[in-house]
Design an enzyme around this catalytic site. Structure first.
Site, PDB file in Angstrom:
ATOM      1  N   ASP A   1      -2.528   6.061  -3.354  1.00  0.00           N
ATOM      2  CA  ASP A   1      -1.384   5.412  -2.733  1.00  0.00           C
ATOM      3  C   ASP A   1      -0.915   4.297  -3.660  1.00  0.00           C
ATOM      4  O   ASP A   1      -1.451   4.096  -4.751  1.00  0.00           O
ATOM      5  CB  ASP A   1      -1.727   4.903  -1.332  1.00  0.00           C
ATOM      6  CG  ASP A   1      -2.871   3.907  -1.327  1.00  0.00           C
ATOM      7  OD1 ASP A   1      -3.621   3.853  -2.317  1.00  0.00           O
ATOM      8  OD2 ASP A   1      -3.028   3.186  -0.332  1.00  0.00           O
TER       9      ASP A   1
ATOM     10  N   ASP B   1      -6.016   2.026  -3.266  1.00  0.00           N
ATOM     11  CA  ASP B   1      -7.267   1.874  -2.525  1.00  0.00           C
ATOM     12  C   ASP B   1      -7.658   3.121  -1.738  1.00  0.00           C
ATOM     13  O   ASP B   1      -8.695   3.134  -1.081  1.00  0.00           O
ATOM     14  CB  ASP B   1      -7.258   0.647  -1.618  1.00  0.00           C
ATOM     15  CG  ASP B   1      -6.211   0.708  -0.518  1.00  0.00           C
ATOM     16  OD1 ASP B   1      -5.413   1.679  -0.492  1.00  0.00           O
ATOM     17  OD2 ASP B   1      -6.166  -0.223   0.312  1.00  0.00           O
TER      18      ASP B   1
ATOM     19  N   SER C   1       0.811  -1.208   0.000  1.00  0.00           N
ATOM     20  CA  SER C   1       0.000   0.000   0.000  1.00  0.00           C
ATOM     21  C   SER C   1       0.855   1.274   0.000  1.00  0.00           C
ATOM     22  O   SER C   1       1.614   1.521  -0.928  1.00  0.00           O
ATOM     23  CB  SER C   1      -0.945  -0.039   1.199  1.00  0.00           C
ATOM     24  OG  SER C   1      -1.882   1.004   1.156  1.00  0.00           O
TER      25      SER C   1
ATOM     26  N   ASP D   1      -1.167   1.136  -3.899  1.00  0.00           N
ATOM     27  CA  ASP D   1      -2.049   0.073  -4.409  1.00  0.00           C
ATOM     28  C   ASP D   1      -3.415   0.589  -4.838  1.00  0.00           C
ATOM     29  O   ASP D   1      -4.272  -0.184  -5.234  1.00  0.00           O
ATOM     30  CB  ASP D   1      -2.204  -1.050  -3.384  1.00  0.00           C
ATOM     31  CG  ASP D   1      -3.001  -0.651  -2.148  1.00  0.00           C
ATOM     32  OD1 ASP D   1      -3.082   0.564  -1.858  1.00  0.00           O
ATOM     33  OD2 ASP D   1      -3.537  -1.543  -1.476  1.00  0.00           O
TER      34      ASP D   1
END
Length: 444
Positions: free
Chosen positions: A237, A241, A96, A239
């Site tokens: 960010d 999400d 992340s 990843d």
């Protein structure tokens, strides 16, 4: 063993999160199968992602599961692709917002939710017990098949969710992809929608994810919004999400504002039933009071979008999220999705026909500070008598005039201190004094 934190397993790749551990987790994940005996795996753009996803896939195949290798996709694509590929469960190799040298593994169940803490405990136990005993051979072995079309499938899904009125919307955006998993999908999404989008940090090289960019470092986004005279900016960010916005004045607009504006819009249309929003203990007290004034209840959970999602399901709500930018629109997804959040925010701007800065100003905010203190072992906090006494003393000082939350991070070796209240001088003093004490007692 304590492998799992608030968002899966994380650590320095090849030191704490090794390919051996990824292989073992893959074998243990036999417990997550159903009659489909198929799993999907995605990853972000970190250098270690290929190594760890290969090891995880090998572990899954070694216990007889068919593996669909999705390649680089945002984490919120996993729940959608679990259903699309008719899989038993999904996994993503990502850390992340963490620095490039870290990586992580998290699992999603068949319904698209992050697996429960109980299942995580069973996986840890299975690492040394039942999973290694399964050794199929011949035709019973699983196979690993690439799915180069996976990212395109998810892109088409996002386009299907976009408000028709967004096509050709007369706004200029700056998009920061954090050199992460949205680096290919985000530019194509906004191009297909006919939006005027300037793209930053979309050239991942394996080592630059989240470095000086993304939702945890807005400096370059703010600069670009001013330089290009954009109406707003958004940063994802690594990843994809979470999403944090910047208005045309260069001011950050966080998840609390998105929750507030979305809740008001849904309520006005009679679509916020029950009239409830789920957030975490980190959301500003101003959000709670502003929603209450509109007849909307705010329910708080522990930090972590998994806990938000669980509470949304328990209460059958439509909306929840975190101040950090994880927003769950339950009619669209089971988890936070930065790209969906952007589409929803643009729809609000289209309807309101006012700048984001003006809309954000509708949410009153209490002064709030957040410190992250690097420590040797965050878990020591709860057993440190002197620190617990100090925290109790500071909480007494804030009684009736503010809030204090001290917690170990579930994703990094830090302790987070949040102080909020009406008296800014007091919260600054409390935050500084407590942070110094934690650094002295536990600092790395």
């Amino acid at each position: 063993m304590g492998l799992f934190g608030t968002d899966g397993v994380r650590g320095i790749a090849n030191k704490e999160l090794t390919p051996e551990l990824a292989l073992a987790l893959g074998r243990a994940a036999w417990l997550l199968r159903d009659e489909r005996s198929r799993a999907v795996i995605g990853r972000d753009t970190r250098r270690s992602g290929e190594m760890l996803s290969a090891a995880l896939a090998a572990g899954l195949a070694s216990v007889g599961l068919e593996v669909v290798d999705l390649g680089v996709v945002p984490t919120p694509a996993i729940p959608f692709l679990v259903e699309r590929y008719d899989a038993s469960f999904g996994a993503v190799v990502s850390a992340s917002h963490n620095p490039p040298e870290d990586n992580g593994i998290k699992f999603f169940d068949r319904a698209g939710f992050k697996i429960t803490e109980e299942l995580e405990t069973r996986l840890e136990q299975a690492l040394g017990e039942e999973a290694p005993s399964r050794r199929p051979s011949g035709r019973e072995l699983g196979r690993i098949k690439p799915a180069p079309e996976a990212a395109k499938l998810y892109l088409e899904h996002l386009l299907s969710l976009a408000d028709e009125g967004l096509r050709g919307l007369g706004l200029r955006l700056v998009i920061d992809c954090a050199n992460g998993a949205t680096s290919r999908i985000a530019p194509e999404l906004f191009y297909r929608l006919g939006l005027d989008a300037i793209i930053l940090h979309d050239q991942p090289d394996g080592d630059n994810i989240n470095l000086g960019c993304g939702s945890t470092d807005l400096r370059s986004l703010k600069e670009a919004v001013g330089l290009y005279r954009a109406d707003l900016g958004v940063a994802y960010d690594g990843d994809g999400d979470r999403a944090i916005f910047v208005d045309h004045l260069g001011q950050a607009v966080d998840g609390d504002v998105v929750l507030f504006l979305t809740a008001l819009g849904l309520k006005a249309k009679g679509l916020l039933e029950p009239p409830t929003v789920v957030a975490t203990v980190m959301s500003n007290l101003g959000l709670e009071e502003a929603l209450k004034a509109e007849g909307i209840e705010l329910i708080r959970t522990k930090v972590g979008d998994r806990y938000v999602a669980e509470e949304i399901e328990r209460r059958r709500c439509r909306l929840g999220g975190e101040q950090s930018g994880h927003i769950i629109f339950r009619d669209c997804s089971t988890t936070g999705d930065g790209l969906i959040t952007t589409l929803k925010a643009l729809a609000i701007l289209k309807e309101e026909k006012r700048p984001l800065s003006e809309l954000a100003a509708r949410l009153p905010r209490y002064p709030q500070i957040l410190h992250s203190i690097p420590v040797r072992d965050p878990g020591l906090l709860h057993h440190h008598e002197r620190l617990q006494e100090a925290i109790a003393s500071f909480q007494a000082r804030l009684d009736g005039v503010g809030r204090l939350i001290v917690r170990p991070s579930g994703t990094q070796p830090v302790i987070r201190v949040m102080v909020e209240g009406k008296d800014e001088a007091l919260i600054q003093q409390v935050g500084a004094e407590l942070s110094r004490l934690i650094e002295h007692e536990l600092g790395s």
